[in-house]
Enzyme design. Structure first.
Site, PDB file in Angstrom:
ATOM      1  N   GLU A 136     -10.341 -11.512  28.745  1.00  0.00           N
ATOM      2  CA  GLU A 136     -10.068 -10.159  29.255  1.00  0.00           C
ATOM      3  C   GLU A 136      -9.166 -10.157  30.486  1.00  0.00           C
ATOM      4  O   GLU A 136      -9.504  -9.584  31.521  1.00  0.00           O
ATOM      5  CB  GLU A 136     -11.395  -9.458  29.549  1.00  0.00           C
ATOM      6  CG  GLU A 136     -12.196  -9.203  28.277  1.00  0.00           C
ATOM      7  CD  GLU A 136     -13.495  -8.426  28.494  1.00  0.00           C
ATOM      8  OE1 GLU A 136     -13.986  -8.426  29.633  1.00  0.00           O
ATOM      9  OE2 GLU A 136     -14.004  -7.844  27.524  1.00  0.00           O
ATOM     10  N   GLU A 157     -16.068  -9.913  20.750  1.00  0.00           N
ATOM     11  CA  GLU A 157     -17.216  -9.362  21.476  1.00  0.00           C
ATOM     12  C   GLU A 157     -17.442  -7.937  20.998  1.00  0.00           C
ATOM     13  O   GLU A 157     -16.489  -7.162  20.877  1.00  0.00           O
ATOM     14  CB  GLU A 157     -16.985  -9.319  22.995  1.00  0.00           C
ATOM     15  CG  GLU A 157     -17.041 -10.649  23.686  1.00  0.00           C
ATOM     16  CD  GLU A 157     -16.968 -10.533  25.197  1.00  0.00           C
ATOM     17  OE1 GLU A 157     -17.443  -9.517  25.749  1.00  0.00           O
ATOM     18  OE2 GLU A 157     -16.429 -11.453  25.813  1.00  0.00           O
TER      19      GLU A 157
HETATM   20  C1  BG6 Z   1     -17.147  -8.412  28.455  1.00  0.00           C
HETATM   21  C2  BG6 Z   1     -17.206  -9.794  28.997  1.00  0.00           C
HETATM   22  O1  BG6 Z   1     -16.454  -7.691  29.398  1.00  0.00           O
HETATM   23  O2  BG6 Z   1     -18.312  -7.684  28.269  1.00  0.00           O
HETATM   24  C3  BG6 Z   1     -18.576 -10.440  28.949  1.00  0.00           C
HETATM   25  O3  BG6 Z   1     -16.258 -10.622  28.405  1.00  0.00           O
HETATM   26  C4  BG6 Z   1     -19.622  -9.413  29.270  1.00  0.00           C
HETATM   27  O4  BG6 Z   1     -18.563 -11.514  29.839  1.00  0.00           O
HETATM   28  C5  BG6 Z   1     -19.560  -8.335  28.201  1.00  0.00           C
HETATM   29  O5  BG6 Z   1     -20.900  -9.934  29.372  1.00  0.00           O
HETATM   30  C6  BG6 Z   1     -20.634  -7.283  28.314  1.00  0.00           C
HETATM   31  O6  BG6 Z   1     -20.644  -6.750  29.600  1.00  0.00           O
HETATM   32  P1  BG6 Z   1     -21.975  -6.707  30.465  1.00  0.00           P
HETATM   33  O7  BG6 Z   1     -21.552  -6.196  31.770  1.00  0.00           O
HETATM   34  O8  BG6 Z   1     -22.887  -5.802  29.732  1.00  0.00           O
HETATM   35  O9  BG6 Z   1     -22.467  -8.099  30.508  1.00  0.00           O
END
Ligand code: BG6
Length: 478
Positions: free
Chosen positions: A175, A377
């Site tokens: 990201e 993700e």
């Molecule tokens: C993404 C990241 O932004 O979202 C992860 O690559 C992150 O590292 C994921 O954990 C979810 O976000 P959060 O803040 O709920 O952990």
């Protein structure tokens, strides 16, 4: 369902959010090791040194460092054929700039990779996932210093060579588009120097510094893509864009225009450079008009062109609206916030759930780039409840994922060349945004609390068997 044969199904993680073992076997301190626990409304605090009596969630995390065999076995049981993880740079080069790597760090990843392969998974490795060694922050102010390009290349060369016969899929930076916000319409937390990998001190206030650091990281990424192809021509190397899909809040032309500019800056700019090898017109002009176009040293343009990625890899969780109306209702989001969409519901953390937005995104990306796509993700953070009988009924997670998988299926039917899906956090881990354990994404519950208490025992949630069947049927039984 239309998922192609060999479709990659699995889960995604990041070293600092699940490994723990932060000071073991010679590992150096990294940025997240100095971040405390926050919450929806309380930002995480970054401390200059490790303070006594303060709990830092990355230090123990969920202790994958000592549980990897047990955890990987569970991923195998769910039929994963891919597993996304990051390598902690500071396990390999503790300060970031040593000449020789730390053998104990390399050995740990040898063991993890072998275990993954033994359990039927191909590894997908992120080289840098929000975990810059503190040595690089302190001595070089991160990527604002061009010397860091070569330090990153040295680290990448070390691990890509070591694992070249075992790892085919790579991502350079996680990201890295967080600081690519041109107009400041939304609140972006990620451009804070200590939130992500790329942006140095002063980057938030100083756009020139920010875009120069981003440029240096783009050059580093392109050099590593080129090098990776030399190490093994079969490598598939991707970018990793936080794809914040957005809509105009209304059809008012001002909203439509503003949304377009948000999309071209924050969401598309970095991926455009990584896929096409050149700065796109809109952002190049924006930077020139403001006299903040980054310094291109001799050879940079050629490097960007020679190091274009093989696949467009991205995260997708939620969407936002964009409008010129400052008073419109706000919503939360992935390291940022935006305007709320009245047609969507939000999670407890304010992220608006939008599966159709994923279909829209896949169609859009395929048409724009025409290279393989991977969703690396996607998932739902939820405060799951462990019942007395140690079960967790996470039907809401099943619903979220089912709807997103259907959206992927539909996009494939419409031509998207989607090759894989690694949902975020197959096992509960530390939240990047808030540092909480309470914000859980996994199919596997970990008995670990925000304050570090808990047995670290693992329990299967209801979604565990559901996802297992989704994979076994290649997306048919959802
Ligand atoms: C993404 C990241 O932004 O979202 C992860 O690559 C992150 O590292 C994921 O954990 C979810 O976000 P959060 O803040 O709920 O952990």
């Amino acid at each position: 369902m239309t998922f192609p044969k060999g479709f990659l199904w699995g889960g995604a993680t990041a070293a600092n959010q699940f490994e723990g073992g932060y000071a073991e076997d010679g590992r150096g301190l990294a940025v997240p090791d100095l971040k405390t626990v926050g919450g929806v409304k309380t930002p995480r605090r970054f401390t200059a040194t490790v303070e006594d009596g303060v709990y830092y969630p990355s230090h123990k995390a969920i202790d994958f460092y000592h549980h990897y065999k047990e955890d990987i076995k569970l991923f195998g049981e769910m039929n994963f054929n891919v597993f996304r993880m990051s390598i902690a740079w500071s396990r390999i080069f503790p300060q970031g700039d040593e000449l020789e790597p730390n053998e104990a760090g390399l050995k740990f990843y040898d063991d993890v990779i072998d275990e993954l392969i033994k359990n039927g998974m191909t590894p997908l490795i992120t080289l840098s996932h929000f975990e810059l060694p503190m040595g690089i922050v302190e001595k070089y102010n991160g990527f604002s210093d061009r010397r860091v390009i070569d330090l990153f290349v040295r680290y990448a060369k070390t691990v890509m060579t070591r694992y070249s016969s075992k790892v085919k899929y790579w991502i350079t930076f996680n990201e890295m588009n967080f600081g690519a916000m041109a107009h400041g319409e939304l609140t972006v937390l990620g451009m804070n120097p200590h939130d992500t990998t790329i942006y140095p001190d002063g980057a938030k206030e100083n756009e020139k510094v920010r875009f120069q650091a981003l440029h240096n990281a783009l050059v580093a990424s392109a050099k590593v893509v080129k090098l990776g192809h030399e190490i093994n021509p079969d490598f598939m190397i991707g970018c990793m864009i936080c794809h914040i899909t957005s809509y105009p809040l209304t059809p008012k032309p001002e909203d439509v225009l503003k949304r377009k500019e948000f999309d071209l800056s924050f969401t598309k700019f970095v991926g455009d450079v990584q896929v096409r090898g050149v700065y796109p017109t809109y952002m190049a002009t924006y930077l020139k008009n403001k006299d903040i176009f980054p310094v291109f040293e001799a050879g940079d343009a050629a490097i960007l062109q020679a190091g274009t990625v093989d696949m467009y890899t991205f995260s997708y969780y939620m969407t936002v609206c964009v409008t010129t109306d400052d008073d419109a209702a706000e919503t939360g989001g992935n390291l940022m916030g935006g305007k709320a969409n009245p047609y969507l519901k939000a999670s407890e953390w304010g992220w608006q759930v939008d599966p159709i937005g994923l279909e829209y995104t896949l169609i859009d990306l395929q048409d724009r780039y025409d290279i393989p796509l991977m969703v690396v993700e996607n998932g739902l953070g939820f405060a799951d409840e462990l019942k007395a009988d140690k079960t967790i009924e996470d039907d809401y997670r099943i619903d979220y994922m089912r709807d997103h998988i259907k959206a992927m299926d539909s996009a494939i039917e419409k031509g998207a060349n989607l090759i894989g899906y690694t949902m975020w956090g197959p096992i509960d881990l530390v939240s990047a945004g808030t540092g909480e354990m309470k914000k859980r994404y996994g199919f596997i519950y970990v008995d670990m609390n925000n304050d570090g208490s808990g047995s670290l025992n693992r329990y299967k949630k209801k979604s565990f068997d559901w996802y297992k069947e989704v994979i076994a049927s290649n997306g048919k039984n959802i």
